[in-house]
Structures are given as C-alpha cells and as structure tokens.
Design an enzyme around this catalytic site. Structure first.
Site, PDB file in Angstrom:
ATOM      1  N   GLU A  70     -14.951  85.403 -63.308  1.00  0.00           N
ATOM      2  CA  GLU A  70     -15.609  85.436 -64.612  1.00  0.00           C
ATOM      3  C   GLU A  70     -17.083  85.705 -64.387  1.00  0.00           C
ATOM      4  OE1 GLU A  70     -16.372  80.609 -65.077  1.00  0.00           O
ATOM      5  OE2 GLU A  70     -14.980  81.635 -66.413  1.00  0.00           O
ATOM      6  N   VAL A  76     -11.483  88.174 -65.280  1.00  0.00           N
ATOM      7  CA  VAL A  76     -10.396  88.867 -64.597  1.00  0.00           C
ATOM      8  C   VAL A  76      -9.274  87.859 -64.379  1.00  0.00           C
ATOM      9  CG1 VAL A  76      -9.679  90.170 -62.555  1.00  0.00           C
ATOM     10  CG2 VAL A  76     -12.003  90.440 -63.442  1.00  0.00           C
ATOM     11  N   ASP A 186     -23.172  99.301 -57.272  1.00  0.00           N
ATOM     12  CA  ASP A 186     -23.032  97.839 -57.136  1.00  0.00           C
ATOM     13  C   ASP A 186     -22.179  97.522 -55.908  1.00  0.00           C
ATOM     14  OD1 ASP A 186     -23.575  95.214 -57.727  1.00  0.00           O
ATOM     15  OD2 ASP A 186     -22.037  95.030 -59.280  1.00  0.00           O
TER      16      ASP A 186
END
Length: 376
Positions: A70, A76, A186
């Site tokens: 989270e 997820v 990322d």
C-alpha cells in the site's frame, strides 16, 4: 550446477548481442535471452504468444486473498483468477477525483505496459472494474517476492551466481525498455519482482514515460530518493536513460550488501552521501554541474571517489562494474547493453541458471514492514 552462458564464445558475444537488438521491434522478446545456453533463458514462440491482454473484466472474476502493499499509488492485493485458478496481483488505480476519470499517470502506465513484451518486464494481463465502488484494478501475474523484501529477509543469503543472474535479468529488461525509448524513472529494489522460478521482472511503471526527443524537458520529481541520481537533485530536466542506470547501480550495491547503499534522510543529505561515495563534483567528473538550476543550494566538503575501494572486497570485477554505473556524469555512465558486456558476467562464478536457484517463502517489502512493526 547448470550455468547460464557456459557455451557462449567470448569473441562473438558483443557482436551477437548488438546484432539482436538492432532493428528489434517493440513486442519482440529480448534478443539476448536466446543467446543463453540455458533452456530457462530461451524464449519460445509459444511462450510469447501466451501473453494476452484480456480486456475489461469484473472484479468479481477474482477472489481477494492477502494485501501485498500500500502507498500513495493505492493498494496491491494477492488474488486468484476464479476462471483459471492462477494467482494474480491486483493493483488498484487511485482515483483522486472520480469526476475527472482515470488519472493521466494511470493511462500512461497502462498504455506503456500494453506495448511491452519481455520476460523481464511484468505483463499487464487484464483490467478489472468494481462498478459499485467505481474502483479500477490493473491485473498482473503474482510474483512470490520483491527484491527489497527478499534482501530484508534474514533467512535469505544471496550467492554470487544468484546476484549475477538477478542483475543480468535487470539489465536485460532495462536494455529492452531503453531500446524502445522508455524511461522507467523509479528503478529500485521494491519495484523488482522475483518468482520462485528465479525470474526477475521490472514492475511499477507509474512514473514511466516515452522519450520524445533528446532535448525535451521532463519533471525532475521522479525516482525514489535513495535511488535518485545526482543530476536530478541538482535540477536537471533534460535527462536521459542514464537516470535508470544510476538506479541499477544502486540496486547492484544493494544486492552485494543486502541493504540500500545510499540512505539519505532528505534530499540534501542524499546528495552529500552520493558525493561522499562517488567523489565531489568537478568540471572533469561532472561537466557543467555548476550551471544546473539547483547547484547553488548545496554546500559540501571535498571528498575523494571511493566506489571501487568500497566494493573491492566483494569481488574486484564487481567493483569495476559498479564503479562504472555510479558515475556522476550521466554521459559516462554505462548503458544497459554496455553493462551486459562487462566481464563480471563472464568471469567465475558464472551467473546461475534461474531454475537452479533456491525457493523461498513469499517475501515482500510490505510483509517485512508488518513483521518489524509487530516486533516493536
């Protein structure tokens, strides 16, 4: 033990890898996988054709199991496809304002993921809708671990061949992205998923975008702090795929040390830690750094470069590779293809065959955090 690459000829490995990438269209599997002698590395036409995007399903087609993570992106969940019985991961798209529809970042992520087809990129298999709540979920195959959770698990001790095969797969996926002009933006251990078949996949394309042209300006508010390259802290907006390669270098160091290697408390502290390891910026090692927008915001003590010395005791060849990844000047950082050609992957011990790797109980960063919170 079987080893990947054991029968590749040293004299033609560079030319064959380059040849396979040149002219390779989007949606082709990675060329370098087929260069391996290991069956586990060789993509088949059957495997490629099995990657299908279902379309729009109902969320009731899936049975929710555990929460996997989270954060600001949403949640997820681990779930089961009721039709196939396969385990999946459901990533809820966070709707900041339902009247405005799906956020542009989610649309971009879905668009990019639907274009990609590579063994080391997580495939988007479905979009599931919960009409009553107005929730939308991206559906991915379930992966047993993320790298951050695996490295934080005290029961896991990675061997040198294991580290090599994970890093090689990371570079294969990254090379594929960059060849197709996509920046991940990322790159970090928590976004690298691993299953118990030894396969690593790059995930979380929420910040990813296509490269439009060489002089385009992009936001520099990208990349999680511990994995962010120095040029972004200094305000660079005309950055390149080299920003992902800095993250790959940080992940490599993390694989060797079993912990994040540059843990800054804030942006200024992060940049100081980078300079303490990689040396202070000069016009030789980072040309024109002083002209970057935020260069005047940082005061630092002069430090020598010590990357090679820091990692020499692990393996001199590994130290040489990380030294060429964690380079202040983005123009001189190794590309993913150049890193794949490094002697590190062709010196003993060779990368392990993924099918030979040990199997672990599920290790996700979210689980490790919950375990630590219970202890405290």
């Amino acid at each position: 033990m079987k080893r990947a690459y054991h029968d590749i000829k040293e004299d033609d490995r560079r030319s064959s890898m380059k040849r396979r990438y040149e002219g390779s269209p989007l949606n082709n599997s990675s060329p370098a996988w087929s260069a391996s002698a290991s069956p586990a590395y060789r993509p088949s036409h059957t495997a490629r054709n099995q990657r299908k995007f279902k379309g729009c399903s109902r969320i009731t087609d899936y049975e929710f199991l555990d929460k996997l993570g989270e954060g600001t992106f949403g949640e997820v969940h681990k779930a089961r496809d009721r039709q196939t019985n396969n385990l999946v991961a459901l990533k809820r798209i966070l709707m900041h304002n339902e009247k405005e529809g799906i956020p542009i970042t989610a649309i971009r992520e879905i668009k990019i993921l639907k274009q990609l087809n590579h063994k080391n990129i997580v495939p988007l298999t479905d979009i599931a809708v919960e009409r009553e709540k107005g929730s939308i979920y991206m559906v991915f195959p379930y992966m047993d671990h993320d790298l951050a959770g695996l490295l934080d698990n005290p029961k896991v001790r990675l061997t040198p061949p294991q580290i090599k095969t994970y890093l090689k797969q990371l570079l294969e996926g990254t090379a594929y992205l960059h060849h197709n002009r996509i920046l991940h933006r990322d790159m970090k251990a928590a976004n690298l998923l691993i299953n118990n078949d030894g396969i690593l996949q790059i995930a979380d394309f929420g910040l990813a975008r296509g490269i439009e042209d060489d002089n385009k300006e992009y936001t520099n508010c990208v990349v999680t702090r511990w994995y962010r390259p120095p040029e972004l802290f200094l305000g660079e907006k005309r950055y390149t795929s080299a920003i992902d390669m800095w993250g790959v270098g940080c992940v490599f160091g993390e694989l060797l040390k079993s912990r994040p290697i540059l843990q800054g408390q804030d942006d200024i502290d992060q940049l100081k830690k980078i300079f303490q390891l990689c040396g202070s910026p000069t016009n030789d090692n980072m040309p024109n750094w002083e002209s970057l927008p935020d260069a005047n915001k940082i005061k630092f003590e002069t430090s020598p470069r010590r990357v090679r010395d820091e990692y020499m005791h692990f393996d001199p060849v590994a130290a040489d590779l990380i030294d060429k990844l964690l380079v202040l000047d983005p123009a001189k950082r190794l590309t993913a293809l150049e890193a794949l050609e490094h002697d590190y992957f062709y010196s003993a011990p060779l990368p392990a065959d993924p099918t030979d790797l040990p199997k672990y109980e599920a290790s996700h960063e979210f689980d490790r955090r919950k375990t630590k919170q219970r202890r405290h």
